[in-house]
Motif scaffolding. Structure first.
Motif, mmCIF file in Angstrom:
data_model
loop_
_atom_site.group_PDB
_atom_site.id
_atom_site.type_symbol
_atom_site.label_atom_id
_atom_site.label_comp_id
_atom_site.label_asym_id
_atom_site.label_seq_id
_atom_site.Cartn_x
_atom_site.Cartn_y
_atom_site.Cartn_z
ATOM 1 N N ILE A 165 8.395 -4.366 8.107
ATOM 2 C CA ILE A 165 7.541 -3.253 8.497
ATOM 3 C C ILE A 165 6.822 -3.611 9.798
ATOM 4 O O ILE A 165 6.175 -4.664 9.875
ATOM 5 N N PRO A 166 6.926 -2.766 10.847
ATOM 6 C CA PRO A 166 6.190 -3.064 12.084
ATOM 7 C C PRO A 166 4.690 -3.056 11.827
ATOM 8 O O PRO A 166 4.178 -2.172 11.143
ATOM 9 N N ASN B 294 0.823 -1.216 0.000
ATOM 10 C CA ASN B 294 0.000 0.000 0.000
ATOM 11 C C ASN B 294 0.850 1.257 0.000
ATOM 12 O O ASN B 294 0.395 2.327 -0.397
ATOM 13 N N THR B 295 2.086 1.142 0.470
ATOM 14 C CA THR B 295 2.978 2.303 0.558
ATOM 15 C C THR B 295 4.356 1.936 0.033
ATOM 16 O O THR B 295 4.754 0.760 0.027
ATOM 17 N N ARG B 296 5.112 2.917 -0.389
ATOM 18 C CA ARG B 296 6.464 2.680 -0.875
ATOM 19 C C ARG B 296 7.388 2.247 0.261
ATOM 20 O O ARG B 296 7.167 2.568 1.427
ATOM 21 N N LEU B 297 8.436 1.534 -0.122
ATOM 22 C CA LEU B 297 9.456 1.140 0.833
ATOM 23 C C LEU B 297 10.512 2.235 0.935
ATOM 24 O O LEU B 297 10.703 3.010 -0.008
ATOM 25 N N PRO B 298 11.237 2.289 2.053
ATOM 26 C CA PRO B 298 12.283 3.308 2.194
ATOM 27 C C PRO B 298 13.594 2.870 1.549
ATOM 28 O O PRO B 298 13.706 1.788 0.959
ATOM 29 N N GLY B 299 14.592 3.713 1.669
ATOM 30 C CA GLY B 299 15.951 3.363 1.271
ATOM 31 C C GLY B 299 16.106 3.103 -0.205
ATOM 32 O O GLY B 299 15.705 3.906 -1.058
ATOM 33 N N ALA B 300 16.677 1.956 -0.544
ATOM 34 C CA ALA B 300 16.990 1.610 -1.927
ATOM 35 C C ALA B 300 15.757 1.544 -2.806
ATOM 36 O O ALA B 300 15.854 1.653 -4.037
ATOM 37 N N LYS C 271 -0.160 -0.243 -6.842
ATOM 38 C CA LYS C 271 -1.375 0.586 -6.828
ATOM 39 C C LYS C 271 -1.151 1.903 -7.554
ATOM 40 O O LYS C 271 -2.070 2.439 -8.189
ATOM 41 N N GLU C 272 0.065 2.435 -7.459
ATOM 42 C CA GLU C 272 0.371 3.673 -8.177
ATOM 43 C C GLU C 272 0.301 3.472 -9.686
ATOM 44 O O GLU C 272 0.043 4.417 -10.437
ATOM 45 N N VAL C 273 0.539 2.243 -10.119
ATOM 46 C CA VAL C 273 0.481 1.921 -11.549
ATOM 47 C C VAL C 273 -0.948 1.577 -11.965
ATOM 48 O O VAL C 273 -1.237 1.390 -13.145
ATOM 49 N N GLY C 274 -1.854 1.501 -11.000
ATOM 50 C CA GLY C 274 -3.235 1.165 -11.290
ATOM 51 C C GLY C 274 -3.552 -0.309 -11.159
ATOM 52 O O GLY C 274 -4.587 -0.772 -11.650
ATOM 53 N N VAL C 275 -2.651 -1.055 -10.498
ATOM 54 C CA VAL C 275 -2.837 -2.499 -10.321
ATOM 55 C C VAL C 275 -3.034 -2.794 -8.838
ATOM 56 O O VAL C 275 -2.213 -2.392 -8.004
ATOM 57 N N ASN C 276 -4.100 -3.495 -8.512
ATOM 58 C CA ASN C 276 -4.395 -3.791 -7.112
ATOM 59 C C ASN C 276 -3.669 -5.074 -6.688
ATOM 60 O O ASN C 276 -4.263 -6.133 -6.521
ATOM 61 N N SER C 277 -2.362 -4.955 -6.531
ATOM 62 C CA SER C 277 -1.557 -6.077 -6.059
ATOM 63 C C SER C 277 -0.924 -5.694 -4.725
ATOM 64 O O SER C 277 -0.013 -4.863 -4.666
ATOM 65 N N VAL C 278 -1.460 -6.268 -3.663
ATOM 66 C CA VAL C 278 -0.919 -6.067 -2.314
ATOM 67 C C VAL C 278 -0.740 -7.449 -1.696
ATOM 68 O O VAL C 278 -1.707 -8.152 -1.426
ATOM 69 N N SER C 279 0.494 -7.847 -1.523
ATOM 70 C CA SER C 279 0.778 -9.149 -0.946
ATOM 71 C C SER C 279 2.050 -9.044 -0.123
ATOM 72 O O SER C 279 2.948 -8.267 -0.452
ATOM 73 N N ARG C 280 2.112 -9.788 0.955
ATOM 74 C CA ARG C 280 3.269 -9.678 1.831
ATOM 75 C C ARG C 280 3.452 -10.973 2.619
ATOM 76 O O ARG C 280 2.493 -11.706 2.859
ATOM 77 N N PHE C 281 4.685 -11.206 3.002
ATOM 78 C CA PHE C 281 4.963 -12.231 4.005
ATOM 79 C C PHE C 281 4.736 -11.571 5.366
ATOM 80 O O PHE C 281 5.039 -10.389 5.540
#
Length: 339
Positions: free
Chosen positions: A308-309, A243-249, A257-267
């Motif tokens: 991510i906490p 849902n949000t960008r990662l920091p650093g690299a 989602k910014e590209v218009g694709v609803n792909s949200v997946s995580r370990f």
């Protein structure tokens, strides 16, 4: 030892038969509440890791063990026990040989939801005791720096043109969060999810080496392994399934989602206990892991591993697991993997 109030009620109940039942019931209630509120471990504690020593889940277990041992006054030694195999099902089967015993805990991952859906294990979150949810690890799509796929939109366009023209490297099994992230992108591209090539490796490092060697087109993995190669300019990050960008690299890498694709997946990582734990045992460990999550040491462990906490108490963890189960069942059915 009885309190003064309990002693008084006991004498009153014995002297007055007509109220003895009420008095004794109240004594029992008070005694039970006092003992329940004071529950804490009375013998050594095991944290069971469902992967071999050195795996990411094992590292989480050992970080928790170290911080709880050093920073919390639990009063009992804590050890990490490795029982790898079957997507942690072996570990959780062992966990449940100690029903109602608050001295046994296990780190958990998405496998707790996925395994019962695909039929690799019958142990679901309803067969254990969820205690807390701790963190998440977002998923990143990367390609070789010289790949013809220059952006996330390029990848979507290639899938639309020919879904079987690209190969995606994942670890360590079909139906896992990396595979689901690919399926979500394919769904948005309007193609048959089953036509997309997912190549399974025993470890994400193997998948990454194959992408770097030009034998697989896209690496879909947690962000930590490819990060040095992204920083060195050998790999290019296309998008993050978050849902949000990662920091650093990855700060300049867009989310899907910014590209218009609803792909949200995580370990994700959580903590469970065996089936049949009492509310008092759950409350004790819930408080301990809440305190752990607030320590600088735990925050550093998360930051060092690009985690991510995402702390949730026991009640919210159960709701999260319910939601994940429904979502996974839908997409795993579309992939033809649900049993």
């Amino acid at each position: 030892m009885k309190t003064i109030l309990q002693k008084t009620l006991h004498r009153f109940a014995c002297a007055s038969p007509s109220v003895s039942l009420y008095g004794m019931a109240l004594i029992g209630l008070l005694g039970g509440s006092a003992s329940a509120a004071e529950w804490k471990p009375s013998r050594p504690i095991e944290i069971i890791s469902g992967v071999a020593a050195g795996g990411s889940l094992d590292l989480a277990a050992r970080a928790a063990q170290r911080i709880l041992q050093e920073k919390r006054n639990i009063g009992q030694p804590i050890t990490v026990i490795n029982r790898p195999g079957s997507g942690s099902a072996i570990a959780w089967t062992y966990l449940n040989t100690h029903p109602g015993n608050g001295h046994y805990l296990s780190m958990t991952t998405n496998s707790l939801v996925i395994n019962p859906i695909i039929g690799s294990s019958s142990i679901s979150y309803t067969e254990v005791t969820p205690i807390v949810h701790l963190s998440r690890e977002d998923i990143v799509f990367t390609v070789r720096a010289d790949s013809a796929i220059k952006s996330a939109q390029d990848l979507v366009d290639r899938l639309k043109k020919d879904p079987s023209s690209l190969s995606f490297g994942i670890a360590t099994s079909l139906g896992n969060p990396a595979h689901i992230a690919i399926a979500q992108v394919a769904r948005a591209a309007g193609v048959d999810l089953r036509r997309v090539k997912a190549v399974v490796f025993n470890a994400s490092t193997q998948a990454m080496a194959t992408v770097l060697g030009g034998n697989v087109d896209v690496l879909v993995s947690s962000p930590a392994n490819p990060m040095p190669h992204v920083q060195a300019g050998k790999l290019r990050a296309l998008a993050v399934a978050s849902n949000t960008r990662l920091p650093g690299a990855y700060a300049s890498t867009p989310t899907w989602k910014e590209v218009g694709v609803n792909s949200v997946s995580r370990f994700w990582r959580g903590v469970i206990g065996p089936k049949g734990m009492t509310p008092e045992q759950v409350a004790f460990w819930e408080a301990e892991f809440a305190a752990l999550a607030a320590t600088d040491e735990w925050k550093k462990y998360l930051a060092d591993n690009l985690l991510i906490p995402d702390f949730m108490n026991a009640r919210d963890a159960v709701r999260f697991l319910q939601s994940e189960t429904a979502e996974y069942r839908t997409i795993l059915t579309e992939l033809g993997l649900a049993k």
